[in-house]
Design a protein around this motif. Structure first.
Motif, short mmCIF file in Angstrom:
data_model
loop_
_atom_site.label_atom_id
_atom_site.label_comp_id
_atom_site.label_asym_id
_atom_site.label_seq_id
_atom_site.Cartn_x
_atom_site.Cartn_y
_atom_site.Cartn_z
N PRO A 1 0.82 -1.28 -0.13
CA PRO A 1 0.14 -0.05 -0.03
C PRO A 1 1.03 1.38 -0.04
CG PRO A 1 -0.79 -1.40 1.96
CD PRO A 1 0.74 -2.00 1.31
N HIS A 2 0.15 2.32 -0.49
CA HIS A 2 1.01 3.55 -0.45
C HIS A 2 1.48 3.99 0.98
CE1 HIS A 2 1.73 7.77 -1.37
NE2 HIS A 2 1.20 8.07 -0.63
N GLY A 3 2.75 4.36 1.15
CA GLY A 3 3.42 4.77 2.32
C GLY A 3 4.18 3.65 2.80
N TYR A 4 4.12 2.43 2.21
CA TYR A 4 5.04 1.41 2.78
C TYR A 4 6.24 1.21 1.74
CZ TYR A 4 1.28 0.63 6.32
OH TYR A 4 0.50 0.79 7.08
N LEU A 5 7.21 0.66 2.36
CA LEU A 5 8.61 0.39 1.48
C LEU A 5 9.14 -0.96 2.08
CD1 LEU A 5 10.47 3.68 1.72
CD2 LEU A 5 8.51 2.96 -0.22
N LEU A 6 9.60 -1.69 1.17
CA LEU A 6 10.26 -3.06 1.33
C LEU A 6 12.00 -2.74 1.58
CD1 LEU A 6 8.77 -5.59 -0.93
CD2 LEU A 6 8.89 -5.73 1.43
N VAL A 7 12.46 -3.02 2.47
CA VAL A 7 13.70 -2.75 2.88
C VAL A 7 14.70 -3.96 2.82
CG1 VAL A 7 15.16 -1.65 4.68
CG2 VAL A 7 12.88 -0.77 4.19
N PRO A 8 15.59 -4.07 1.98
CA PRO A 8 16.35 -5.14 2.07
C PRO A 8 17.13 -5.42 3.08
CG PRO A 8 17.32 -3.72 0.49
CD PRO A 8 16.14 -3.14 0.98
N TRP A 9 17.71 -6.84 3.30
CA TRP A 9 18.75 -6.94 4.44
C TRP A 9 19.89 -6.27 4.24
CZ3 TRP A 9 19.29 -8.61 9.03
CH2 TRP A 9 20.52 -9.11 9.51
N HIS A 10 20.32 -5.85 5.56
CA HIS A 10 21.60 -5.38 5.79
C HIS A 10 21.80 -5.66 7.18
CE1 HIS A 10 24.78 -2.44 6.60
NE2 HIS A 10 25.14 -2.52 5.49
N HIS A 11 23.03 -5.89 7.42
CA HIS A 11 23.59 -6.36 8.81
C HIS A 11 23.29 -5.36 9.72
CE1 HIS A 11 27.35 -4.15 9.05
NE2 HIS A 11 27.33 -4.22 7.90
N SER A 12 23.31 -4.07 9.53
CA SER A 12 22.93 -3.00 10.41
C SER A 12 21.55 -3.12 11.02
CB SER A 12 23.44 -1.71 9.82
OG SER A 12 22.50 -1.45 8.84
N LEU A 13 20.51 -3.74 10.20
CA LEU A 13 19.19 -3.68 10.72
C LEU A 13 18.83 -5.02 11.43
CD1 LEU A 13 17.65 -3.03 6.95
CD2 LEU A 13 17.80 -1.53 9.07
N VAL B 1 19.74 -16.61 4.31
CA VAL B 1 19.67 -16.07 2.73
C VAL B 1 19.16 -14.55 2.93
CG1 VAL B 1 18.35 -16.38 0.63
CG2 VAL B 1 18.57 -18.36 2.01
N PRO B 2 20.27 -13.61 2.81
CA PRO B 2 20.03 -12.37 2.93
C PRO B 2 18.89 -11.87 1.74
CG PRO B 2 22.21 -12.83 2.64
CD PRO B 2 21.54 -14.04 2.57
N GLU B 3 19.19 -12.44 0.66
CA GLU B 3 18.19 -12.10 -0.60
C GLU B 3 16.57 -12.20 -0.20
OE1 GLU B 3 21.98 -13.42 -2.23
OE2 GLU B 3 20.83 -14.21 -0.77
N ALA B 4 16.29 -13.23 0.88
CA ALA B 4 14.99 -13.49 1.14
C ALA B 4 14.67 -12.98 2.72
CB ALA B 4 14.73 -14.98 1.15
N THR B 5 15.31 -11.91 2.97
CA THR B 5 15.15 -11.03 4.38
C THR B 5 14.93 -9.91 4.11
OG1 THR B 5 16.55 -12.89 5.45
CG2 THR B 5 16.34 -10.89 6.64
N TRP B 6 13.61 -9.40 4.64
CA TRP B 6 13.15 -8.13 4.37
C TRP B 6 12.55 -7.37 5.59
CZ3 TRP B 6 13.73 -5.83 -0.48
CH2 TRP B 6 14.27 -6.66 -1.63
N LEU B 7 12.57 -6.14 5.53
CA LEU B 7 11.66 -5.47 6.54
C LEU B 7 10.64 -4.53 5.68
CD1 LEU B 7 14.41 -3.67 8.93
CD2 LEU B 7 12.48 -5.25 9.22
N VAL B 8 9.55 -4.24 6.37
CA VAL B 8 8.71 -3.24 5.69
C VAL B 8 8.70 -2.16 6.71
CG1 VAL B 8 6.12 -2.79 5.37
CG2 VAL B 8 7.25 -5.07 4.78
N GLU B 9 8.80 -0.90 5.97
CA GLU B 9 8.96 0.40 6.61
C GLU B 9 7.69 1.20 6.13
OE1 GLU B 9 12.24 3.78 7.37
OE2 GLU B 9 12.41 2.76 5.53
N TYR B 10 6.96 1.74 7.23
CA TYR B 10 6.01 2.43 6.92
C TYR B 10 6.48 4.20 6.97
CZ TYR B 10 1.61 5.31 7.66
OH TYR B 10 0.73 6.20 7.37
N VAL B 11 6.45 4.88 5.84
CA VAL B 11 6.74 6.26 5.58
C VAL B 11 5.59 7.11 5.64
CG1 VAL B 11 9.05 5.47 5.11
CG2 VAL B 11 7.16 6.08 3.28
#
Length: 193
Positions: A29-41, A85-95
């Motif tokens: 939905p509008h206002g949400y973004l997928l954020v790929p894996w990074h060790h800092s997360l 599997v970093p390529e399959a690891t995600w966060l959703v961010e609400y902006v």
């Protein structure tokens, strides 16, 4: 005085063949973004996991999900696995409330179990953001990431009582292959104590 009572929770082992999977359109939905894996997360994944599962049936089944420290430990263990599997690891961010008020509200991870197989770990969406399709978006992103690295068989376990998750997995192509029962310890305090 406390007595321990045991209860059995029904869980399904579900699997899918990614070679036969037809990926749906990946939309949030509008206002949400997928954020790929990074060790800092790592800490962000742990926090979202905690806020997604606390007070729910899965926190009873897996007590580490009921505490922030348990989620931090779990996330550290997941990312340290050889099959992570970093390529399959995600966060959703609400902006949607602006970048200054952005918040992470969904998480998913995957761990390779064999050359062509992997398990999805802890799909979680924070309660205030449920019902918007974020779980589906996380799953689609994760499955596409697994395809990218040559994974063809994907599995997961889900508590049968979590009907909305079971239905989502079925709609995406997962099929139940086994029913499991997990013993859960419940504390009982006798009347008059």
């Amino acid at each position: 005085m406390r007595f321990m009572n045991f209860h059995y929770v029904k869980r399904y082992r579900m699997e899918m063949n990614l070679l036969r999977w037809q990926a749906p359109m990946l939309r949030l939905p509008h206002g949400y973004l997928l954020v790929p894996w990074h060790h800092s997360l790592t800490q962000r994944h742990a926090e979202v996991k905690y806020h997604s599962f606390q007070g729910g049936i899965d926190a009873q089944v897996f007590p580490c999900l009921a505490e922030l420290e348990g989620c931090q430990r779990l996330m550290s263990e997941i990312k340290a696995k050889d099959g992570f599997v970093p390529e399959a690891t995600w966060l959703v961010e609400y902006v949607g409330a602006g970048f200054r008020n952005a918040e992470y509200c969904g998480t998913i991870q995957a761990v390779r179990t064999q050359k062509n197989g992997a398990n999805i770990q802890n799909v979680g969406v924070v309660a205030d953001h449920r019902g918007l399709g974020l779980g589906k978006g996380l799953l689609v992103a994760s499955l596409l990431g697994m395809q990218q690295v040559g994974i063809t068989r994907v599995g997961l376990e889900v508590t049968a009582e979590n009907r909305s998750a079971v239905q989502l997995y079925q709609r995406l192509g997962f099929r139940s292959v086994r029913t499991l029962y997990k013993s859960v310890e419940l504390a009982c305090i006798p009347a008059g104590s």
